[in-house]
Design a protein around this motif. Sequence first.
Motif, short mmCIF file in Angstrom:
data_model
loop_
_atom_site.label_atom_id
_atom_site.label_comp_id
_atom_site.label_asym_id
_atom_site.label_seq_id
_atom_site.Cartn_x
_atom_site.Cartn_y
_atom_site.Cartn_z
N UNK A 1 138.85 48.67 45.08
CA UNK A 1 137.74 48.85 46.00
C UNK A 1 138.27 48.98 47.41
N UNK A 2 137.51 49.69 48.24
CA UNK A 2 137.93 49.94 49.62
C UNK A 2 136.97 49.27 50.60
N UNK A 3 136.54 48.06 50.28
CA UNK A 3 135.52 47.40 51.08
C UNK A 3 136.04 46.31 52.01
N UNK A 4 137.29 45.92 51.88
CA UNK A 4 137.86 44.93 52.80
C UNK A 4 139.39 45.07 52.76
N UNK A 5 140.09 44.51 53.75
CA UNK A 5 141.54 44.70 53.82
C UNK A 5 142.29 44.24 52.57
N UNK A 6 141.90 43.12 51.98
CA UNK A 6 142.60 42.63 50.79
C UNK A 6 142.45 43.61 49.63
N UNK A 7 141.25 44.15 49.43
CA UNK A 7 141.06 45.11 48.35
C UNK A 7 141.75 46.43 48.63
N UNK A 8 141.81 46.83 49.88
CA UNK A 8 142.54 48.07 50.23
C UNK A 8 144.02 47.90 49.89
N UNK A 9 144.60 46.73 50.19
CA UNK A 9 146.01 46.48 49.85
C UNK A 9 146.24 46.57 48.35
N UNK A 10 145.33 45.96 47.57
CA UNK A 10 145.46 46.03 46.11
C UNK A 10 145.34 47.48 45.63
N UNK A 11 144.40 48.21 46.20
CA UNK A 11 144.20 49.61 45.80
C UNK A 11 145.45 50.43 46.08
#
Length: 127
Positions: free
Chosen positions: A63-73
């Motif tokens: 998901x691209x909804x917060x910095x942590x999820x962007x890093x995982x993506x």
Amino acid sequence: ITTIMINNGVYGMTGGQKAPTTLLNQKTTTTQDGRKAERDGYPMREAEILAAVPGSYYVARGALNNPANVRKAKGYIKKAIQAQMDGHGYNFVELLSTCPTNWGLSPVEALARVENEMIPYYPLGEK
């Protein structure tokens, strides 16, 4: 081959029509009363479908909804491309994203929709 799919639940670049991934009750230009299962079917979980197909090697949803999820993506994309470079089967990364314009929401409200509506229906992670 690696495919990266942006899932915002609508066909946003053509006017916001219902897509295979439009959530139940989500309004679009072609479902102004919201998607109804009895009329439109259920939203497709693309990552789960492709993970079950023989020949698929790496499948993930981020998901691209917060910095942590962007890093995982970013990590999922890196793994998929590495698998492709190593010659392994089909690789697929689905990314949950916003569409504030076609959703009729502010950017902050759109990020909340990803968190509160999309992620519960489309669980994140490697499949």
